[in-house]
Scaffold this motif. Structure first.
Motif, PDB file in Angstrom:
ATOM      1  N   PRO A 226      13.830  34.288  63.899  1.00 45.42           N
ATOM      2  CA  PRO A 226      14.905  33.919  64.838  1.00 45.42           C
ATOM      3  C   PRO A 226      14.882  34.832  66.061  1.00 45.42           C
ATOM      4  N   ALA A 227      14.962  34.242  67.238  1.00 42.87           N
ATOM      5  CA  ALA A 227      14.921  35.026  68.476  1.00 42.87           C
ATOM      6  C   ALA A 227      16.134  35.931  68.620  1.00 42.87           C
ATOM      7  N   ASN A 228      17.244  35.596  67.937  1.00 45.88           N
ATOM      8  CA  ASN A 228      18.447  36.430  68.095  1.00 45.88           C
ATOM      9  C   ASN A 228      18.347  37.754  67.342  1.00 45.88           C
ATOM     10  N   ARG A 232      18.669  40.847  73.898  1.00 46.48           N
ATOM     11  CA  ARG A 232      18.657  39.814  74.930  1.00 46.48           C
ATOM     12  C   ARG A 232      17.630  40.149  76.023  1.00 46.48           C
ATOM     13  N   ASP A 233      16.741  39.192  76.262  1.00 41.52           N
ATOM     14  CA  ASP A 233      15.712  39.312  77.305  1.00 41.52           C
ATOM     15  C   ASP A 233      14.713  40.434  77.065  1.00 41.52           C
ATOM     16  N   ASP A 235      11.723  42.063  74.026  1.00 41.45           N
ATOM     17  CA  ASP A 235      11.008  41.906  72.756  1.00 41.45           C
ATOM     18  C   ASP A 235      11.170  43.176  71.924  1.00 41.45           C
ATOM     19  N   PRO A 256       9.050  34.280  68.171  1.00 41.13           N
ATOM     20  CA  PRO A 256      10.517  34.213  68.125  1.00 41.13           C
ATOM     21  C   PRO A 256      10.973  32.795  68.503  1.00 41.13           C
ATOM     22  N   VAL A 257      11.877  32.238  67.731  1.00 38.86           N
ATOM     23  CA  VAL A 257      12.333  30.869  67.951  1.00 38.86           C
ATOM     24  C   VAL A 257      13.819  30.877  68.287  1.00 38.86           C
ATOM     25  N   ARG A 258      14.173  30.299  69.418  1.00 40.74           N
ATOM     26  CA  ARG A 258      15.585  30.207  69.787  1.00 40.74           C
ATOM     27  C   ARG A 258      16.344  29.367  68.756  1.00 40.74           C
ATOM     28  N   CYS A 259      17.617  29.690  68.575  1.00 44.45           N
ATOM     29  CA  CYS A 259      18.414  29.064  67.513  1.00 44.45           C
ATOM     30  C   CYS A 259      18.989  27.724  67.946  1.00 44.45           C
ATOM     31  N   THR A 260      18.096  26.819  68.365  1.00 45.71           N
ATOM     32  CA  THR A 260      18.492  25.443  68.638  1.00 45.71           C
ATOM     33  C   THR A 260      17.617  24.538  67.788  1.00 45.71           C
ATOM     34  N   ASP A 263      14.211  23.527  69.540  1.00 48.11           N
ATOM     35  CA  ASP A 263      13.214  24.591  69.551  1.00 48.11           C
ATOM     36  C   ASP A 263      12.646  24.836  68.163  1.00 48.11           C
TER      37      ASP A 263
END
Length: 270
Positions: A226-228, A232-233, A235, A256-260, A263
């Motif tokens: 998960p990208a979260n 923020r912004d 790595d 990393p995968v955004r939580c949508t 995606d």
């Protein structure tokens, strides 16, 4: 006075077992009810209890019956507000549904997802977005030119794990139905050893948590996280480990995968 000034109120109650739950919660919700319609949303979330509480008040986590009682209390006010004002206004956090062993409500329950930044409705939104992505982009499920999706591993936190597992199974089943090809994947549940095992949300997992629990595991060529988990912004994980450092330690490509939902489906299908 916020209401007299014409301001809209979005509030949060951080619930501490034995302190402001039970009758105290009912009193607080009753007091806040008087601010409707200026009060547009209110979430009730459990206090996050880490391992780093030396010298602090000895709080405890909610058990399943206690979590269920919180849901019922919040919903009783929400149902009243829905009848009288057309909106629920009051919502319990996802953690209470998970702890109580109850089904996560449908997306319509959360209306406009006013409190999604407070982890209220996040799972419901994610699951509904996956269904929308699958229905809205059927071309994703047509066989690619090479015929096979690249193998992958996926790692997530305790709270999300059963829902992520079911989502990947759904995507895999649809892919097989369309192309008669199996997806090759492994899913790992990561405990939060850095902050403590009572912290189950993915956003507080650290690089060291991933490293310690995935080292030596079969990671199938690419690892989705998960990208979260990252700042923020940046790595960089919360423990200052960089994404590149974790890739080097695990000897695998990390995505990393955004939580949508959209995606997530695209990442799974490569």
């Amino acid at each position: 006075d916020f209401a007299k000034a014409g301001l809209k109120i979005h509030a949060q109650i951080v619930l501490c077992k034995g302190v402001n739950d039970g009758e105290a919660l009912k009193k607080t919700l009753s007091d806040m009810y008087s601010f409707i319609p200026s009060l547009e949303s209110l979430s009730v979330v459990p206090a996050g209890l880490t391992n780093h509480r030396q010298g602090l008040y000895p709080l405890q986590t909610f058990n399943a019956p206690e979590a269920a009682a919180v849901i019922d209390t919040v919903n009783s006010f929400g149902e009243k507000a829905k009848r009288e004002y057309g909106s629920r206004v009051f919502w319990p956090a996802d953690e209470f549904f998970i702890k109580a062993g109850r089904v996560i409500p449908e997306a319509s329950y959360y209306e406009e997802f006013y409190q999604i930044e407070n982890r209220v409705g996040m799972l419901s939104s994610f699951l509904s977005e996956i269904d929308e992505a699958i229905a809205g982009e059927p071309s994703l499920f047509r066989k690619k030119i090479f015929g096979k999706i690249p193998p992958f591993s996926l790692a997530t936190g305790n709270a999300a794990y059963p829902y992520i597992y079911k989502a990947v199974e759904k995507i895999s089943s649809l892919w097989y139905n369309k192309n008669k090809l199996q997806l090759d994947y492994k899913i790992y549940c990561i405990k939060n050893d850095f902050f403590g095992n009572e912290i189950t949300v993915t956003g507080l997992l650290t690089g060291k948590d991933f490293e310690n629990q995935l080292k030596g595991k079969a990671l199938c060529g690419r690892l989705l996280i998960p990208a979260n988990c990252l700042r923020r912004d940046e790595d960089i994980f919360l423990d200052d480990m960089t994404l590149k450092e974790l890739e080097d330690k695990l000897e695998t490509k990390i995505i990393p995968v955004r939580c949508t939902g959209r995606d997530f489906v695209r990442a799974v299908l490569g």
